[in-house]
Design an enzyme around this catalytic site. Sequence first.
Site, PDB file in Angstrom:
ATOM      1  N   CYS A  43     -29.912 -18.393  -5.054  1.00  0.00           N
ATOM      2  CA  CYS A  43     -28.742 -18.656  -4.213  1.00  0.00           C
ATOM      3  C   CYS A  43     -27.811 -19.682  -4.854  1.00  0.00           C
ATOM      4  O   CYS A  43     -26.607 -19.455  -4.982  1.00  0.00           O
ATOM      5  CB  CYS A  43     -29.194 -19.132  -2.834  1.00  0.00           C
ATOM      6  SG  CYS A  43     -27.850 -19.707  -1.802  1.00  0.00           S
ATOM      7  N   CYS A  48     -25.538 -16.546  -4.155  1.00  0.00           N
ATOM      8  CA  CYS A  48     -24.544 -16.787  -3.097  1.00  0.00           C
ATOM      9  C   CYS A  48     -23.446 -17.774  -3.472  1.00  0.00           C
ATOM     10  O   CYS A  48     -22.262 -17.496  -3.270  1.00  0.00           O
ATOM     11  CB  CYS A  48     -25.231 -17.337  -1.845  1.00  0.00           C
ATOM     12  SG  CYS A  48     -26.866 -16.690  -1.522  1.00  0.00           S
ATOM     13  N   LYS A  51     -21.287 -16.893  -6.612  1.00  0.00           N
ATOM     14  CA  LYS A  51     -20.599 -15.639  -6.246  1.00  0.00           C
ATOM     15  C   LYS A  51     -19.414 -15.923  -5.326  1.00  0.00           C
ATOM     16  O   LYS A  51     -18.303 -15.450  -5.546  1.00  0.00           O
ATOM     17  CB  LYS A  51     -21.611 -14.692  -5.587  1.00  0.00           C
ATOM     18  CG  LYS A  51     -21.084 -13.336  -5.160  1.00  0.00           C
ATOM     19  CD  LYS A  51     -20.461 -13.290  -3.804  1.00  0.00           C
ATOM     20  CE  LYS A  51     -21.252 -13.882  -2.700  1.00  0.00           C
ATOM     21  NZ  LYS A  51     -22.412 -13.136  -2.317  1.00  0.00           N
ATOM     22  N   TYR A 179     -24.772  -4.782  -2.063  1.00  0.00           N
ATOM     23  CA  TYR A 179     -24.010  -6.024  -1.930  1.00  0.00           C
ATOM     24  C   TYR A 179     -23.390  -6.459  -3.265  1.00  0.00           C
ATOM     25  O   TYR A 179     -22.198  -6.735  -3.361  1.00  0.00           O
ATOM     26  CB  TYR A 179     -24.948  -7.167  -1.530  1.00  0.00           C
ATOM     27  CG  TYR A 179     -25.411  -7.249  -0.113  1.00  0.00           C
ATOM     28  CD1 TYR A 179     -24.796  -8.123   0.773  1.00  0.00           C
ATOM     29  CD2 TYR A 179     -26.493  -6.521   0.343  1.00  0.00           C
ATOM     30  CE1 TYR A 179     -25.244  -8.271   2.069  1.00  0.00           C
ATOM     31  CE2 TYR A 179     -26.959  -6.654   1.642  1.00  0.00           C
ATOM     32  CZ  TYR A 179     -26.328  -7.531   2.506  1.00  0.00           C
ATOM     33  OH  TYR A 179     -26.777  -7.670   3.786  1.00  0.00           O
ATOM     34  N   GLU A 183     -19.394  -6.602  -4.401  1.00  0.00           N
ATOM     35  CA  GLU A 183     -18.829  -7.947  -4.541  1.00  0.00           C
ATOM     36  C   GLU A 183     -18.255  -8.157  -5.947  1.00  0.00           C
ATOM     37  O   GLU A 183     -17.140  -8.662  -6.108  1.00  0.00           O
ATOM     38  CB  GLU A 183     -19.891  -8.996  -4.209  1.00  0.00           C
ATOM     39  CG  GLU A 183     -20.224  -8.987  -2.719  1.00  0.00           C
ATOM     40  CD  GLU A 183     -21.292  -9.989  -2.281  1.00  0.00           C
ATOM     41  OE1 GLU A 183     -21.410 -10.220  -1.088  1.00  0.00           O
ATOM     42  OE2 GLU A 183     -22.014 -10.532  -3.152  1.00  0.00           O
ATOM     43  N   HIS A 437      -4.893 -16.212  20.691  1.00  0.00           N
ATOM     44  CA  HIS A 437      -3.810 -15.385  20.202  1.00  0.00           C
ATOM     45  C   HIS A 437      -2.848 -16.194  19.354  1.00  0.00           C
ATOM     46  O   HIS A 437      -2.519 -17.326  19.723  1.00  0.00           O
ATOM     47  CB  HIS A 437      -3.058 -14.800  21.419  1.00  0.00           C
ATOM     48  CG  HIS A 437      -2.002 -13.817  21.034  1.00  0.00           C
ATOM     49  ND1 HIS A 437      -2.302 -12.569  20.537  1.00  0.00           N
ATOM     50  CD2 HIS A 437      -0.647 -13.903  21.067  1.00  0.00           C
ATOM     51  CE1 HIS A 437      -1.174 -11.928  20.289  1.00  0.00           C
ATOM     52  NE2 HIS A 437      -0.158 -12.710  20.600  1.00  0.00           N
ATOM     53  N   GLU A 442      -9.549 -11.873  18.096  1.00  0.00           N
ATOM     54  CA  GLU A 442      -9.316 -11.584  19.518  1.00  0.00           C
ATOM     55  C   GLU A 442      -9.563 -10.108  19.843  1.00  0.00           C
ATOM     56  O   GLU A 442      -9.849  -9.750  20.967  1.00  0.00           O
ATOM     57  CB  GLU A 442      -7.898 -11.980  19.930  1.00  0.00           C
ATOM     58  CG  GLU A 442      -6.793 -11.172  19.295  1.00  0.00           C
ATOM     59  CD  GLU A 442      -5.398 -11.613  19.762  1.00  0.00           C
ATOM     60  OE1 GLU A 442      -5.175 -11.659  20.972  1.00  0.00           O
ATOM     61  OE2 GLU A 442      -4.549 -11.906  18.894  1.00  0.00           O
TER      62      GLU A 442
HETATM   63  P1  NDP Z   1     -29.108  -3.651  -2.940  1.00  0.00           P
HETATM   64  O1  NDP Z   1     -30.507  -3.296  -2.637  1.00  0.00           O
HETATM   65  O2  NDP Z   1     -28.203  -4.125  -1.873  1.00  0.00           O
HETATM   66  O3  NDP Z   1     -28.390  -2.401  -3.626  1.00  0.00           O
HETATM   67  C1  NDP Z   1     -28.922  -1.767  -4.762  1.00  0.00           C
HETATM   68  C2  NDP Z   1     -28.023  -0.606  -5.088  1.00  0.00           C
HETATM   69  O4  NDP Z   1     -28.439  -0.020  -6.306  1.00  0.00           O
HETATM   70  C3  NDP Z   1     -28.068   0.474  -4.029  1.00  0.00           C
HETATM   71  O5  NDP Z   1     -26.781   1.029  -3.902  1.00  0.00           O
HETATM   72  C4  NDP Z   1     -29.041   1.480  -4.646  1.00  0.00           C
HETATM   73  O6  NDP Z   1     -28.822   2.797  -4.213  1.00  0.00           O
HETATM   74  C5  NDP Z   1     -28.700   1.358  -6.111  1.00  0.00           C
HETATM   75  N1  NDP Z   1     -29.801   1.737  -6.992  1.00  0.00           N
HETATM   76  C6  NDP Z   1     -31.099   1.356  -6.883  1.00  0.00           C
HETATM   77  N2  NDP Z   1     -31.827   1.904  -7.873  1.00  0.00           N
HETATM   78  C7  NDP Z   1     -30.969   2.648  -8.612  1.00  0.00           C
HETATM   79  C8  NDP Z   1     -31.141   3.468  -9.752  1.00  0.00           C
HETATM   80  N3  NDP Z   1     -32.333   3.622 -10.313  1.00  0.00           N
HETATM   81  N4  NDP Z   1     -30.048   4.102 -10.247  1.00  0.00           N
HETATM   82  C9  NDP Z   1     -28.836   3.949  -9.653  1.00  0.00           C
HETATM   83  N5  NDP Z   1     -28.633   3.193  -8.575  1.00  0.00           N
HETATM   84  C10 NDP Z   1     -29.688   2.541  -8.058  1.00  0.00           C
HETATM   85  O7  NDP Z   1     -29.221  -4.675  -4.142  1.00  0.00           O
HETATM   86  P2  NDP Z   1     -28.208  -5.664  -4.811  1.00  0.00           P
HETATM   87  O8  NDP Z   1     -28.631  -5.696  -6.235  1.00  0.00           O
HETATM   88  O9  NDP Z   1     -26.786  -5.330  -4.506  1.00  0.00           O
HETATM   89  O10 NDP Z   1     -28.538  -7.030  -4.089  1.00  0.00           O
HETATM   90  C11 NDP Z   1     -29.894  -7.496  -4.003  1.00  0.00           C
HETATM   91  C12 NDP Z   1     -30.151  -8.179  -2.701  1.00  0.00           C
HETATM   92  O11 NDP Z   1     -29.506  -9.432  -2.707  1.00  0.00           O
HETATM   93  C13 NDP Z   1     -29.593  -7.423  -1.517  1.00  0.00           C
HETATM   94  O12 NDP Z   1     -30.564  -6.609  -0.937  1.00  0.00           O
HETATM   95  C14 NDP Z   1     -29.141  -8.496  -0.586  1.00  0.00           C
HETATM   96  O13 NDP Z   1     -30.153  -8.672   0.388  1.00  0.00           O
HETATM   97  C15 NDP Z   1     -29.003  -9.735  -1.433  1.00  0.00           C
HETATM   98  N6  NDP Z   1     -27.595 -10.111  -1.534  1.00  0.00           N
HETATM   99  C16 NDP Z   1     -26.926 -10.554  -0.440  1.00  0.00           C
HETATM  100  C17 NDP Z   1     -25.603 -10.908  -0.508  1.00  0.00           C
HETATM  101  C18 NDP Z   1     -24.881 -11.364   0.707  1.00  0.00           C
HETATM  102  O14 NDP Z   1     -25.518 -11.752   1.669  1.00  0.00           O
HETATM  103  N7  NDP Z   1     -23.541 -11.317   0.729  1.00  0.00           N
HETATM  104  C19 NDP Z   1     -24.861 -10.848  -1.771  1.00  0.00           C
HETATM  105  C20 NDP Z   1     -25.650 -10.337  -2.854  1.00  0.00           C
HETATM  106  C21 NDP Z   1     -26.946  -9.986  -2.735  1.00  0.00           C
HETATM  107  P3  NDP Z   1     -29.454   3.389  -2.843  1.00  0.00           P
HETATM  108  O15 NDP Z   1     -28.726   2.757  -1.714  1.00  0.00           O
HETATM  109  O16 NDP Z   1     -29.167   4.848  -2.974  1.00  0.00           O
HETATM  110  O17 NDP Z   1     -30.906   3.057  -2.872  1.00  0.00           O
END
Ligand code: NDP
Length: 454
Positions: A43, A48, A51, A179, A183, A437, A442
């Site tokens: 984080c 976080c 980012k 995510y 982002e 407002h 709102e």
């Molecule tokens: P996520 O799990 O959110 O997303 C991973 C993405 O990668 C999904 O779209 C997934 O597809 C895709 N994917 C997974 N495996 C493959 C593959 N082999 N080939 C192609 N695409 C693939 O992970 P992130 O890396 O974005 O983030 C990790 C974690 O960090 C998140 O789960 C979140 O909890 C946390 N985070 C939170 C944030 C916030 O609160 N704002 C900001 C950043 C991270 P599919 O959906 O089809 O499985």
Amino acid sequence: MADYDYDLFVIGAGSGGVRASRLAASFGARVAVAEERFLGGTCVNVGCIPKKLLVYASAFREELGEAQEGYGWSVGEPAFDWPRLIENKNREIARLNGVYQGLLDGSGVESIEGRATVTGPNEVSIGGRTASARHILIATGSRAFRPPEIEGVEHAITSDEAFYLDALPERAVIVGGGYIAVEFAGIFRGMGADVSQLYRGPLFLRGFDDDLRQHLAGEMRARGIDLRFDSVPTRIEAGAGGVRATLNDGSQLEADQLLCATGRHPNSADLGLEAVGVECASGGAVVVDEYSRTTVPSIHAIGDVTDRINLTPVAIHEAICLANTLFNDRPMAPSHEAVPAAVFSQPPLGTVGLSEAEARASFPEVDIYRSVFRGLKQTLTASETRCLMKLVVDRASDRVLGLHMAGHEAGEIVQGFAVAVRAGLTKAQFDDTLPIHPTLAEEFVTLREPVTGS
Ligand code: NDP
């Protein structure tokens, strides 16, 4: 009772591990925390915090444009300096590392630099010595994952490296639809890069409300992001000054950097867990019960390494519950219901409670209230951006089951409304609240007619 060196030995000084350590110490426990990489974990160092700083930096371009177009400002041709931003960001992260050290020291927690492994139900090994502990906590987090089935995936960077690039990639390809992918697509685009984002399925952000997903896709495309669904790279090659990706449809994309944002995997390997009988699931997540206890009763795990909901505030909540359970005579099981979340895309998303699809799967009759509108701030500009707000309501009880938003400061707005949703308030109680407002927020208390029903 056996005499141990510590009451609690924590492995990992990220958000969860630090909170558990400090709180346990405040309850009188003798605590040590071991960290091999950086204080504050993902984080603070590569998640976080940096980012959000990059998101702030990238949003100025749009705001400067709007100020100039509609609000009478003349700001000239904006120029962006990536190395200066990264230098400033690094200085802030170093300051936060110091703050974390101070917090641990100030609460009487012994912090140990190095990699600790578990050598028994009540024993850890660190830096060539062993230490005994009444309780051990695994709070080792997760690490970025790059799909091995993509040939040449070693040429891709992950978010870890993205925070330390020497230069802004003028052409960036981002793989993934979660995510981190949305982002970083917004970050690089906002800074002026040409961005292509590839997601393997028909619509990204799986698990979020469908209206939010579709709305954000439109908004990202309107900002010039080349967003491709049902698209994945099959091969990545290093080229002159960058990479070339071959996609599943045979086409090719050239870029300065290709970022894999394809999920994160739990850091549970090589910690000695299997040998002492701590069970891990097939993806590596440490299996825990509702009190974050592993299959070995003296060993506990919280945060991303357990792969429940991988968010900093959830890890902290799990830490607070665990410290109370173990050292404050107050057993607390963490709640993973109606956890609010924000995606700091551009525009950002905020969400709490059930999506429409989840609500329809569990409740016989669901009313949807939805509004898509142009915010007041945009009226003097040429911006076509729209705000989306949506309530999902159980018709029988009138309870607001889910609340979703895409638009400026969605995270800030949904944080406030999350109190109401978690408290189980009804649509009538929302309507009973007078609006402030003029605001975007709102809209959540002035949505009068359901758009669809079942
Ligand atoms: P996520 O799990 O959110 O997303 C991973 C993405 O990668 C999904 O779209 C997934 O597809 C895709 N994917 C997974 N495996 C493959 C593959 N082999 N080939 C192609 N695409 C693939 O992970 P992130 O890396 O974005 O983030 C990790 C974690 O960090 C998140 O789960 C979140 O909890 C946390 N985070 C939170 C944030 C916030 O609160 N704002 C900001 C950043 C991270 P599919 O959906 O089809 O499985």
